[in-house]
Design a protein around this motif. Structure first.
Motif, PDB file in Angstrom:
ATOM      1  N   THR A 287       0.845  -1.199   0.000  1.00 34.95           N
ATOM      2  CA  THR A 287       0.000   0.000   0.000  1.00 34.95           C
ATOM      3  C   THR A 287       0.877   1.243   0.000  1.00 34.95           C
ATOM      4  N   LEU A 288       0.447   2.252  -0.738  1.00 32.36           N
ATOM      5  CA  LEU A 288       1.085   3.563  -0.713  1.00 32.36           C
ATOM      6  C   LEU A 288       0.130   4.549  -0.040  1.00 32.36           C
ATOM      7  N   VAL A 289       0.654   5.277   0.942  1.00 31.82           N
ATOM      8  CA  VAL A 289      -0.141   6.250   1.691  1.00 31.82           C
ATOM      9  C   VAL A 289       0.549   7.602   1.599  1.00 31.82           C
ATOM     10  N   SER A 290      -0.207   8.638   1.228  1.00 29.10           N
ATOM     11  CA  SER A 290       0.356   9.979   1.104  1.00 29.10           C
ATOM     12  C   SER A 290      -0.234  10.898   2.164  1.00 29.10           C
ATOM     13  N   GLN A 291       0.630  11.715   2.774  1.00 26.60           N
ATOM     14  CA  GLN A 291       0.175  12.666   3.789  1.00 26.60           C
ATOM     15  C   GLN A 291      -0.792  13.691   3.213  1.00 26.60           C
ATOM     16  N   GLU A 292      -0.699  13.928   1.923  1.00 28.62           N
ATOM     17  CA  GLU A 292      -1.613  14.822   1.220  1.00 28.62           C
ATOM     18  C   GLU A 292      -1.926  14.178  -0.128  1.00 28.62           C
ATOM     19  N   PRO A 293      -3.074  14.481  -0.729  1.00 25.98           N
ATOM     20  CA  PRO A 293      -3.397  13.864  -2.014  1.00 25.98           C
ATOM     21  C   PRO A 293      -2.281  14.084  -3.039  1.00 25.98           C
ATOM     22  N   ALA A 294      -1.860  12.995  -3.682  1.00 30.90           N
ATOM     23  CA  ALA A 294      -0.756  13.037  -4.637  1.00 30.90           C
ATOM     24  C   ALA A 294      -1.244  12.540  -5.993  1.00 30.90           C
ATOM     25  N   PRO A 295      -0.635  13.021  -7.081  1.00 37.98           N
ATOM     26  CA  PRO A 295      -1.045  12.568  -8.416  1.00 37.98           C
ATOM     27  C   PRO A 295      -0.877  11.062  -8.567  1.00 37.98           C
ATOM     28  N   PHE A 296      -1.814  10.452  -9.297  1.00 35.46           N
ATOM     29  CA  PHE A 296      -1.834   9.002  -9.475  1.00 35.46           C
ATOM     30  C   PHE A 296      -2.070   8.681 -10.941  1.00 35.46           C
ATOM     31  N   GLN A 297      -1.332   7.685 -11.470  1.00 34.06           N
ATOM     32  CA  GLN A 297      -1.504   7.273 -12.861  1.00 34.06           C
ATOM     33  C   GLN A 297      -1.408   5.758 -12.989  1.00 34.06           C
ATOM     34  N   VAL A 298      -2.102   5.214 -13.982  1.00 34.83           N
ATOM     35  CA  VAL A 298      -1.927   3.821 -14.374  1.00 34.83           C
ATOM     36  C   VAL A 298      -1.770   3.772 -15.886  1.00 34.83           C
ATOM     37  N   ASP A 299      -0.749   3.052 -16.340  1.00 31.59           N
ATOM     38  CA  ASP A 299      -0.476   2.881 -17.773  1.00 31.59           C
ATOM     39  C   ASP A 299      -0.481   4.215 -18.520  1.00 31.59           C
ATOM     40  N   GLY A 300       0.054   5.257 -17.876  1.00 31.88           N
ATOM     41  CA  GLY A 300       0.141   6.561 -18.521  1.00 31.88           C
ATOM     42  C   GLY A 300      -1.151   7.337 -18.559  1.00 31.88           C
ATOM     43  N   ASP A 301      -2.142   6.925 -17.773  1.00 30.13           N
ATOM     44  CA  ASP A 301      -3.435   7.612 -17.721  1.00 30.13           C
ATOM     45  C   ASP A 301      -3.573   8.263 -16.343  1.00 30.13           C
ATOM     46  N   HIS A 302      -3.622   9.601 -16.306  1.00 27.56           N
ATOM     47  CA  HIS A 302      -3.716  10.332 -15.047  1.00 27.56           C
ATOM     48  C   HIS A 302      -5.116  10.194 -14.477  1.00 27.56           C
ATOM     49  N   LEU A 303      -5.206   9.729 -13.221  1.00 25.19           N
ATOM     50  CA  LEU A 303      -6.506   9.467 -12.599  1.00 25.19           C
ATOM     51  C   LEU A 303      -6.825  10.423 -11.464  1.00 25.19           C
ATOM     52  N   GLY A 304      -6.126  11.554 -11.416  1.00 29.74           N
ATOM     53  CA  GLY A 304      -6.369  12.507 -10.347  1.00 29.74           C
ATOM     54  C   GLY A 304      -5.461  12.259  -9.161  1.00 29.74           C
ATOM     55  N   ASP A 305      -5.833  12.785  -7.996  1.00 33.80           N
ATOM     56  CA  ASP A 305      -5.023  12.680  -6.788  1.00 33.80           C
ATOM     57  C   ASP A 305      -5.587  11.605  -5.871  1.00 33.80           C
ATOM     58  N   ARG A 306      -4.684  10.903  -5.197  1.00 35.30           N
ATOM     59  CA  ARG A 306      -5.075   9.857  -4.253  1.00 35.30           C
ATOM     60  C   ARG A 306      -4.256   9.985  -2.980  1.00 35.30           C
ATOM     61  N   SER A 307      -4.858   9.606  -1.844  1.00 30.90           N
ATOM     62  CA  SER A 307      -4.153   9.610  -0.563  1.00 30.90           C
ATOM     63  C   SER A 307      -3.745   8.212  -0.118  1.00 30.90           C
ATOM     64  N   ARG A 308      -4.435   7.210  -0.611  1.00 27.08           N
ATOM     65  CA  ARG A 308      -4.123   5.828  -0.221  1.00 27.08           C
ATOM     66  C   ARG A 308      -4.513   4.889  -1.356  1.00 27.08           C
ATOM     67  N   VAL A 309      -3.553   4.115  -1.839  1.00 22.76           N
ATOM     68  CA  VAL A 309      -3.803   3.149  -2.909  1.00 22.76           C
ATOM     69  C   VAL A 309      -3.132   1.835  -2.535  1.00 22.76           C
ATOM     70  N   SER A 310      -3.881   0.751  -2.595  1.00 26.16           N
ATOM     71  CA  SER A 310      -3.320  -0.582  -2.374  1.00 26.16           C
ATOM     72  C   SER A 310      -3.128  -1.276  -3.715  1.00 26.16           C
ATOM     73  N   PHE A 311      -2.121  -2.128  -3.774  1.00 27.76           N
ATOM     74  CA  PHE A 311      -1.772  -2.798  -5.022  1.00 27.76           C
ATOM     75  C   PHE A 311      -1.646  -4.299  -4.792  1.00 27.76           C
TER      76      PHE A 311
END
Length: 322
Positions: A287-311
């Motif tokens: 899991t990636l956790v950000s103290q503040e919303p951070a930019p997020f992308q998958v396969d070169g597609d920007h999906l906005g900002d996220r604070s917590r993403v599990s993989f």
């Protein structure tokens, strides 16, 4: 064999001639339907419908974004033997997934390779990554995901494309340099923490690049290797940077652009090293956790900002014609 050809007419190198040649060639061997994408997410909807109707094959003519949408449509209900196979004819500016599969980057050559693979029934099962954010749909990715600096660059490029700029490798480089200049504070104090099951957390990441294969991307014909051991036959690799000084960043860029061959006595390719670099190979869950919303992308597609993403890495998730 029943098949659907999904064409993204706005992809960088997709042309009417390429579409016509591919359609004519495939119709000689397949019961083929052809659909053109008309909005963001349309390729996903078309692929989901193809899977629900029991088609055998979905062919993508477009770039990595089109492929990603198709994969997410095919896997709406998860991997299974009933999911149609995927075939790719590259039509984008970079075509990372197709090229890392060993497919030709030229669409005409790729069409010939596809017909030969269909004739000889060549296919392989590949692993995929899945990104999960609470309250949002899960997102499958074929070759990369990222949180932080690299995703910010992707967001800048998308903004430029919406303003009418053509997607080129030069555009990515120029926007990366601009982003480096404007993100001075975050380059020193990264807000992202990597949480690994059963291991100590890694705080202070400026960026985290998750790779499902190697190379991570291409600059023209030059491959880029932050995680050179990543593979379609393993789980996910993680590459992170905790501080981006001018000297350190230049050194890292040189390392990820060099050819990666095993050193004397090494059992695999040599990845970038340095005081502010972290890397992990073949990780199933994290899991990636950000103290503040951070930019997020998958396969070169920007999906906005996220604070917590599990993989999670999912092996043999999809069958691809090669």
């Amino acid at each position: 064999m029943r098949a659907l050809l999904v064409v993204n007419p706005k992809a960088t190198t997709t042309s009417g001639r390429t579409r016509d040649v591919l359609t004519h060639a495939l119709r000689s061997d397949l019961a083929l339907e052809v659909a053109h994408t008309e909005y963001r997410g349309h390729a996903r909807d078309l692929a989901r419908d193809a899977a629900e109707r029991g088609l055998d094959l979905v062919v993508s003519l477009g770039g990595d974004g089109t492929v990603n949408e198709i994969v997410n449509g095919l896997l709406t209900h998860g991997p299974s033997d009933r999911v149609p196979r995927l075939a790719i004819v590259p039509g984008g500016s970079t075509n990372v997934f197709a090229r890392t599969l060993g497919l030709p980057n030229d669409p005409v050559e790729a069409t010939g390779a596809l017909l030969d693979a269909l004739e000889h029934r060549r296919e392989r099962a590949v692993s995929l990554g899945k990104a999960m954010t609470e309250g949002l749909p899960d997102r499958w990715f074929t070759f990369t995901a990222g949180l932080g600096f690299d995703a910010g660059v992707v967001g800048r490029v998308e903004a430029q494309r919406k303003a009418g700029r053509k997607s080129t490798h030069g555009l990515y480089v120029s926007q990366a340099l601009r982003h480096y200049v404007t993100e001075r504070e975050h380059r020193r104090n990264g807000p992202i923490t990597l949480e690994l099951n059963g291991q100590e957390s890694v705080p202070g990441l400026v960026l985290a690049i998750i790779s499902n294969t190697s190379p991570w991307t291409f600059l023209g014909n030059r491959p880029v290797f932050p995680s050179p051991s990543a593979s379609f036959d393993s789980d996910l690799d993680i590459f992170g940077i905790t501080r981006m000084t001018a000297f350190g960043t230049a050194r890292t860029v040189r390392q990820i652009l060099r050819s990666h061959t095993p050193a004397d006595g090494a059992t695999g390719p040599v990845g970038p090293t340095g005081k502010h670099l972290v890397s992990y190979h073949d990780v199933r869950h994290f899991t990636l956790v950000s103290q503040e919303p951070a930019p997020f992308q998958v396969d070169g597609d920007h999906l906005g900002d996220r604070s917590r993403v599990s993989f999670t890495g999912v092996r043999r998730a999809l069958r691809v014609i090669v």
